[in-house]
Design an enzyme around this catalytic site. Structure first.
Site, PDB file in Angstrom:
ATOM      1  N   ASP A 196      46.800 -28.378  43.119  1.00 49.60           N
ATOM      2  CA  ASP A 196      47.021 -29.175  44.309  1.00 49.60           C
ATOM      3  C   ASP A 196      46.248 -29.072  45.392  1.00 49.60           C
ATOM      4  O   ASP A 196      45.571 -27.976  45.744  1.00 49.60           O
ATOM      5  CB  ASP A 196      48.590 -29.148  44.731  1.00 49.60           C
ATOM      6  CG  ASP A 196      49.318 -30.012  45.724  1.00 49.60           C
ATOM      7  OD1 ASP A 196      48.932 -31.246  45.282  1.00 49.60           O
ATOM      8  OD2 ASP A 196      49.921 -29.754  46.694  1.00 49.60           O
ATOM      9  N   GLU A 197      46.060 -30.182  46.320  1.00 51.02           N
ATOM     10  CA  GLU A 197      45.320 -30.277  47.390  1.00 51.02           C
ATOM     11  C   GLU A 197      43.763 -29.767  47.173  1.00 51.02           C
ATOM     12  O   GLU A 197      43.168 -28.794  47.616  1.00 51.02           O
ATOM     13  CB  GLU A 197      45.713 -29.124  48.667  1.00 51.02           C
ATOM     14  CG  GLU A 197      47.054 -29.478  49.004  1.00 51.02           C
ATOM     15  CD  GLU A 197      47.270 -30.824  49.914  1.00 51.02           C
ATOM     16  OE1 GLU A 197      46.239 -31.339  49.966  1.00 51.02           O
ATOM     17  OE2 GLU A 197      48.409 -30.998  50.088  1.00 51.02           O
ATOM     18  N   LEU A 233      44.959 -29.177  59.114  1.00 48.27           N
ATOM     19  CA  LEU A 233      46.250 -29.489  58.450  1.00 48.27           C
ATOM     20  C   LEU A 233      47.322 -30.164  59.395  1.00 48.27           C
ATOM     21  O   LEU A 233      47.163 -29.788  60.707  1.00 48.27           O
ATOM     22  CB  LEU A 233      46.827 -28.160  58.089  1.00 48.27           C
ATOM     23  CG  LEU A 233      45.779 -27.478  57.072  1.00 48.27           C
ATOM     24  CD1 LEU A 233      46.377 -25.936  56.814  1.00 48.27           C
ATOM     25  CD2 LEU A 233      45.839 -28.121  55.767  1.00 48.27           C
ATOM     26  N   THR A 282      51.428 -35.274  45.547  1.00 50.81           N
ATOM     27  CA  THR A 282      52.033 -33.987  44.963  1.00 50.81           C
ATOM     28  C   THR A 282      53.570 -34.327  44.396  1.00 50.81           C
ATOM     29  O   THR A 282      53.749 -33.399  43.278  1.00 50.81           O
ATOM     30  CB  THR A 282      52.561 -33.184  46.094  1.00 50.81           C
ATOM     31  OG1 THR A 282      51.343 -32.678  47.058  1.00 50.81           O
ATOM     32  CG2 THR A 282      53.288 -31.674  45.951  1.00 50.81           C
ATOM     33  N   MET A 313      47.145 -39.727  52.371  1.00 55.98           N
ATOM     34  CA  MET A 313      48.279 -38.710  52.718  1.00 55.98           C
ATOM     35  C   MET A 313      49.683 -39.700  52.561  1.00 55.98           C
ATOM     36  O   MET A 313      49.626 -40.912  52.696  1.00 55.98           O
ATOM     37  CB  MET A 313      48.179 -38.246  54.083  1.00 55.98           C
ATOM     38  CG  MET A 313      47.176 -37.031  54.263  1.00 55.98           C
ATOM     39  SD  MET A 313      47.282 -36.376  55.752  1.00 55.98           S
ATOM     40  CE  MET A 313      48.596 -35.270  55.833  1.00 55.98           C
ATOM     41  N   PHE A 314      50.684 -38.964  52.372  1.00 61.60           N
ATOM     42  CA  PHE A 314      51.976 -39.607  51.932  1.00 61.60           C
ATOM     43  C   PHE A 314      52.516 -40.659  50.851  1.00 61.60           C
ATOM     44  O   PHE A 314      52.909 -41.608  51.026  1.00 61.60           O
ATOM     45  CB  PHE A 314      52.562 -40.240  53.368  1.00 61.60           C
ATOM     46  CG  PHE A 314      52.152 -39.214  54.579  1.00 61.60           C
ATOM     47  CD1 PHE A 314      53.059 -38.225  54.878  1.00 61.60           C
ATOM     48  CD2 PHE A 314      51.227 -39.717  55.484  1.00 61.60           C
ATOM     49  CE1 PHE A 314      52.907 -37.365  55.796  1.00 61.60           C
ATOM     50  CE2 PHE A 314      51.145 -38.816  56.765  1.00 61.60           C
ATOM     51  CZ  PHE A 314      51.997 -37.748  56.565  1.00 61.60           C
TER      52      PHE A 314
END
Length: 190
Positions: free
Chosen positions: A95-96, A174, A30, A25-26
């Site tokens: 995405d995801e 989430l 995306t 994450m981060f």
């Protein structure tokens, strides 16, 4: 948009492929997906981005990065839903990907075999540092894999783990910075 000879010709010219953008994450997954899709649009290719309906953090009709850059996308219930929506598309962004069902590798393969450039972005590991969803299978069938790193919030090193801050053992939770932070290997272990 109707399927036409021009689209078929362009699909044949560019050929099909699978690209993976992965990381914690981060890490900018995306953001990188949006960048690649925008470049395809500049090349006047027909593009479409898909995301899972389950990801309700931002917008159902747009893909939004943590930096709040956005691009239109379609939320779908499952991986198989992508195929009929990508009939006249030359470049598909997903995405995801870790949130999709186990059919996603087969869907990516079918698209690529039909001449579509498929760009898949997702977490490669869950909050426990284990392979996440069908990402390992997609990475193994991809022509290219780009692994991005965030910055460890503890020491500033390259972070490859998504450390969960809240006491919840659910595989899928989430969240944003209130629930996760990027960490390097050493800070993730400690």
């Amino acid at each position: 948009m109707l399927y036409n000879e021009e689209v078929f010709k362009r699909k044949s010219e560019i050929g099909g492929s699978i690209e993976v953008i992965c990381g914690s994450m981060f890490s900018g997954k995306t953001e990188e997906l949006i960048r690649r899709i925008n470049r395809a649009r500049i090349a006047k290719l027909h593009v479409e981005i898909f995301s899972p309906v389950a990801d309700t953090r931002y917008d159902k009709s747009a893909l939004v990065s943590h930096n709040l850059n956005s691009i239109p996308s379609k939320a779908v219930d499952n991986a198989a839903s992508i195929l009929p929506l990508a009939d006249d598309i030359q470049v598909v962004g997903i995405d995801e990907a870790q949130f999709f069902d186990d059919e996603l590798p087969a869907v990516c393969t079918a698209l690529a075999n039909n001449g579509v450039r498929v760009i898949v972005a997702g977490l490669d590991m869950d909050f426990k540092g284990r392979p996440f969803g069908s990402m390992p299978q997609i990475m193994s069938i991809a022509e290219s894999v780009t692994k991005l790193h965030a910055v460890c919030v503890k020491c500033g090193s390259a972070a490859m783990y998504s450390y969960r801050l809240v006491p919840d053992e659910s595989k899928i939770l989430l969240g944003e910075k209130e629930s996760y932070e990027p960490r390097c290997r050493n800070c993730f272990k400690s």
